[in-house]
Design an enzyme around this catalytic site. Sequence first.
Site, PDB file in Angstrom:
ATOM      1  CB  SER A   1      29.889  56.656  15.930  1.00 34.41           C
ATOM      2  OG  SER A   1      29.785  57.578  16.812  1.00 34.41           O
TER       3      SER A   1
ATOM      4  CG  HIS B   1      29.870  53.097  12.937  1.00 33.70           C
ATOM      5  ND1 HIS B   1      30.895  54.005  12.167  1.00 33.70           N
ATOM      6  CD2 HIS B   1      29.120  53.837  13.634  1.00 33.70           C
ATOM      7  CE1 HIS B   1      30.300  55.157  12.410  1.00 33.70           C
ATOM      8  NE2 HIS B   1      29.234  55.257  13.018  1.00 33.70           N
TER       9      HIS B   1
ATOM     10  CD  GLU C   1      33.608  53.260   9.710  1.00 38.41           C
ATOM     11  OE1 GLU C   1      33.277  53.506  10.880  1.00 38.41           O
ATOM     12  OE2 GLU C   1      34.189  54.037   9.102  1.00 38.41           O
TER      13      GLU C   1
ATOM     14  CG  ASN D   1      31.932  59.177  12.117  1.00 38.92           C
ATOM     15  OD1 ASN D   1      31.685  59.517  10.698  1.00 38.92           O
ATOM     16  ND2 ASN D   1      31.462  58.650  12.798  1.00 38.92           N
TER      17      ASN D   1
END
Length: 678
Positions: A412, A433, A445, A483
């Site tokens: 991540s 991801h 992702e 994130n």
Amino acid sequence: MGETVTVSVDNGIAIVTIANPPVNALGRAVRQDLDAAADRIASDGDIRAAIIRADGGTFPAGADIAEFPDVPAPLHGDVFDKIEALHKPVVAAIHGTALGGGLELALACHFRVAAEGAKMGLPEVQLGLLPGARGTQRLPRLIGAEAALGMMLTGKPIDAAKALKAGLIDELVPATELDDKAFEMATALMAKDGPLPRASQDSEWTRKDRDDPQLFDRVKDAHGRLFRGVIAPDAILTCVKAAVELPFDKGAEVEASEFARLLSSDQSRALIHVFFAMRETAKVPGIGRETPLIDIKSVGIIGAGTMGGGIAMCFANAGIPVKLVEVKAEALERGLGVIRKNYENTAKKGRLTDDQVESLMNSIAGTLDMEDLSDVDLVIEAVFESMEIKEKVFTRLDSIAKQGAILASNTSFLDINHIAAMTSRPEMVLGLHFFSPANVMPLLEVVRGDKSSDSVIATGMKLGKTLRKTPVLAGVCDGFIANRLMFPYMVASQQMLLRGTPMQDIDAAMKQYGFAMGPIALLDLIGLDVIDFPGEITMTGELVKAERRGQKLNGGFYDYDEKRRGTPAPAALEIIEKVRAAHGIETAPPLQADEILTGLLYPVVNEGARILEEGIALRAGDIDVTAILGYNWPSYQGGPMCWADIHGLDRIVSGLEKMDVQPAPLLAEKAASGGSFT
Ligand code: T1G
């Protein structure tokens, strides 16, 4: 006619064909041509009936959304009224997905025949709009206000069989017989006298609905949650009330005014942006149909933990066999057990049969031997987030995986370039991801390493679609897009706590904005041991030390009752006080909701601008999509970048400066030049 609508006449029947790929959207040219076709049908004595049909995959799927917020004349509703007013029978031949203005066009025809498998719906509410071409007036008269509201408030289409039962269509035939049936109906109708059925006329339903004073309260009770935070549903209710209580033309005036109000609203601007942004993410400059794809017929997943198990389910659900690797038997058994339990829970809800559960489980083969991955087309590593472990895994994997296999990491935030350098084939390495739970979250992702080949990236993007997710291309950086974008949001919420704003105020403000839960409650849900805040002063470390990991263990910032309702935890309040004292942080008067909102969202916009100017994301819309799909950003707010444009970039820049936060150059430049992100 123009090139979007053609009219041929056969035995006195005008066959009006719409051809405006890809979805026969009712753009201005189509409306002009339909208007001209209606005039011709009215005036040409050789024409005694008409059929309106469409080429390609579907009957018109609605207005041309790209035209909004402008809708140049001729307006959809005026053209459709002209068609309905014809004294010659008009039959709509429906296939594919007759949605929005497409269904409204069909409602203006006197008869409707649909192909089996066709769907009909009024999804305008999903764009922050309402059926603005008399749909709110005709549909209730045809199928009743309650059924009509069910379709308009949910925006969900119904299939042709249900439409037949509801009286929305007159005939249902196999797709291969649609045109013939329409012709047969038009021929029969030509010979008939008497008035034509018009959905604009009051019907039995109108009388019934007028005599049902509880109707609208019943609908609001049944669909109450659809009204939360958004304005279109109430406008739809207003229009349908007018359809029940007023003559058609008066109701049409109410619809026109409500439609215009919604069309100029921030919410429809945001939702229309999201509609196109969701489809744009798959478009990667330089990668197109000519880019060779790698055929993924089998996949190996390393790690049977929460992520590995969820990813395995994604592939099993897509019919791609999986080899799931673990190092210890009990970990493998546990992982397979969780997968089975998930499928069995789905079966309990009636969405899977027991046989389907077995076949899905049989498509996931557990193994303790990584050598078993020597024949798969794609390997996804989903082990613990430690670069040291990943280095070992990829070094070994490089000697096992066959030539041409893609090697992906589900990391991540770790550096894909470093991972790729552990192999002799960096061009075959990328990040995939997934978001937890992987079998549920729709965002993927696709992280492009410096050496990832175009084919590998194209395959990763296509895989997103295959797994029924939305793929977004990300560059390599800590946290990629979603994130990284939301990290400042989490940090800012911790700082607000330390400066004395109560956690419940922070969360309430963000729920009011439209999030399902605020940042503090979200941390408790994700788990306080999951997100690190390197270099930031937060309470999560201290809470974890106190064995408070969030909802999963002993509560976190909140204590939770059996219904998972949270109340601020005294233990957490103590820890906030302790951390505040340890760092000599002065408290300030608690922030008000609007200050909480700007204090949390401005840093997110700023990070989004950085993500954009660094080329980590291709488009501002991509950033919005990751926030909506990865963090449940309310889509009617458009996502951070669209919201920033609506809110005002200059306000954000001055707000950041007041917070002593340096605005990103791209943000400052756009604010200064009156530019926008979306
Ligand atoms: N207008 C403009 N472009 C549209 C469009 C539309 N209505 N629908 C699809 N596209 C584009 C889309 O952007 C994509 O473009 C391509 O077509 C394929 O779409 C007056 C006010 C029909 C179920 O909301 O639900 O009518 O990316 O990838 O998966 O009262 O498209 O290829 O360049 O989605 O096969 C109401 C929206 C409008 C339907 C097909 N109608 N569309 O799904 O393909 S408002 C809608 C869909 C209205 C009236 C009101 C889906 C689909 P590109 P796609 P798909």
